[in-house]
Design a protein around this motif. Structure first.
Motif, short mmCIF file in Angstrom:
data_model
loop_
_atom_site.label_atom_id
_atom_site.label_comp_id
_atom_site.label_asym_id
_atom_site.label_seq_id
_atom_site.Cartn_x
_atom_site.Cartn_y
_atom_site.Cartn_z
N GLU A 89 45.73 -3.24 36.28
CA GLU A 89 44.98 -2.03 36.63
C GLU A 89 44.90 -1.88 38.16
O GLU A 89 45.13 -0.80 38.71
CB GLU A 89 43.57 -2.08 36.03
N LEU A 90 44.61 -2.98 38.86
CA LEU A 90 44.52 -2.92 40.32
C LEU A 90 45.89 -2.65 40.94
O LEU A 90 46.02 -1.85 41.87
CB LEU A 90 43.94 -4.23 40.88
N LEU A 91 46.91 -3.31 40.42
CA LEU A 91 48.27 -3.08 40.94
C LEU A 91 48.66 -1.62 40.79
O LEU A 91 49.27 -1.03 41.67
CB LEU A 91 49.29 -3.95 40.19
N SER A 92 48.30 -1.04 39.64
CA SER A 92 48.73 0.34 39.36
C SER A 92 48.09 1.32 40.35
O SER A 92 48.63 2.37 40.62
CB SER A 92 48.38 0.74 37.93
N LYS A 93 46.96 0.93 40.92
CA LYS A 93 46.29 1.82 41.86
C LYS A 93 46.98 1.84 43.22
O LYS A 93 46.86 2.79 43.96
CB LYS A 93 44.82 1.41 42.03
N MET A 94 47.66 0.76 43.55
CA MET A 94 48.27 0.74 44.88
C MET A 94 49.80 0.74 44.89
O MET A 94 50.41 0.96 45.93
CB MET A 94 47.75 -0.44 45.69
N ALA A 95 50.42 0.55 43.73
CA ALA A 95 51.89 0.47 43.69
C ALA A 95 52.50 1.83 44.02
O ALA A 95 52.03 2.86 43.55
CB ALA A 95 52.35 -0.01 42.33
N LYS A 96 53.56 1.80 44.82
CA LYS A 96 54.26 3.04 45.17
C LYS A 96 55.55 3.19 44.37
O LYS A 96 56.27 4.16 44.54
CB LYS A 96 54.59 3.04 46.67
N HIS A 97 55.86 2.20 43.57
CA HIS A 97 57.09 2.23 42.78
C HIS A 97 56.75 2.23 41.29
O HIS A 97 55.66 1.79 40.90
CB HIS A 97 57.95 1.00 43.10
N PRO A 98 57.70 2.69 40.47
CA PRO A 98 57.45 2.68 39.02
C PRO A 98 57.17 1.26 38.52
O PRO A 98 57.81 0.30 38.95
CB PRO A 98 58.76 3.21 38.43
N LEU A 99 56.21 1.13 37.63
CA LEU A 99 55.87 -0.18 37.06
C LEU A 99 56.68 -0.41 35.79
O LEU A 99 56.74 0.45 34.91
CB LEU A 99 54.37 -0.25 36.74
N ASP A 100 57.30 -1.58 35.74
CA ASP A 100 58.17 -1.96 34.63
C ASP A 100 57.52 -3.16 33.97
O ASP A 100 57.58 -4.27 34.49
CB ASP A 100 59.55 -2.33 35.22
#
Ligand code: DX5
Ligand code: ZN
Length: 220
Positions: free
Chosen positions: A51-62
């Protein structure tokens, strides 16, 4: 060509900094290895971290789910901006109707849905019907569970077979390979037909400054 750095090899105490390695790099997915300690012996990270990663990631999450109960994750990861949701064929090898049902369910919640096969699972188990439903097939080139293992060359045959199938039937799925990818094995995988390379140690073993060149060396 997509490169998907696996965060399993990142410094877990500095994930925010580790993500900055990929600023400005295109055609990149962030590969998240979710393990439950049952499907594979290892445990990694789950809901709060993603959840935290998804808030700051600028690339698609796989997200690569090595879990015995993918449906729980299909339901509970849907708000984390996961681009590609991959789970394992082996969980449902004795219950193909359930496999089809979950692929269809995942398709309603995620832009891309993938299915993975372990090194000892024959590629022929993936029927035309299954392949037609998928956006991605993940060929494991190591036994899932741990990073830093040696590439299993038998996986190249599966990639070749999938490429052939894809061309024959004009299917849309992309072919991803995961495990033991380095400069040498990346070349072999690309030659066989892989379009998406997961790499953990081959990227994160390099210093922050050398990240871009490490990625370039994998795909050139
Ligand atoms: C293994 C994971 C891989 C792993 C790859 O179960 O699915 O994504 O992180 O690590 P390397 O690239 O080090 O083999
Ligand atoms: Zn993985």
């Amino acid at each position: 060509m997509i490169i998907a750095p696996s965060l399993l090899a990142a410094d877990f105490l500095n994930l925010q900094q580790e993500l900055k390695r990929f600023d400005g790099i295109n055609n990149l997915w962030l590969h998240l290895d979710i393990m439950d300690g049952h499907f594979v012996p290892n445990l990694t990270f789950g809901h709060p971290v993603v959840e935290l990663l998804s808030k700051m990631a600028k690339h698609p999450l796989d997200a690569h789910f090595m879990v015995t109960n993918p449906e729980f994750y299909i339901d509970t990861f849907k708000d984390y901006k996961i681009h590609n949701f991959t789970f394992h064929y082996e969980v449902f090898e004795n219950n193909l109707p359930e496999l089809h049902r979950l692929i269809q369910k995942a398709k309603t919640l995620y832009p891309s849905v993938g299915l993975s096969i372990k090194p000892h699972t024959d590629v022929s188990v993936l029927s035309d019907e299954i392949l037609k439903a998928l956006d991605l097939v993940l060929v494991m080139s190591v036994e899932p569970g741990f990073g830093g293992q040696k590439f299993m060359p038998q996986s190249l045959y599966k990639v070749k077979m999938l490429k052939l199938k894809k061309e024959q039937l004009a299917l849309k799925f992309s072919i991803q390979i995961d495990g033991g990818i380095n400069e040498q094995t990346a070349k072999e995988a690309i030659e066989a037909g892989a379009e998406n390379l997961v790499a953990g140690s081959a990227i994160f073993k390099h210093s922050f400054e050398n990240t871009a060149s490490a990625i370039k060396n994998l795909i050139s």
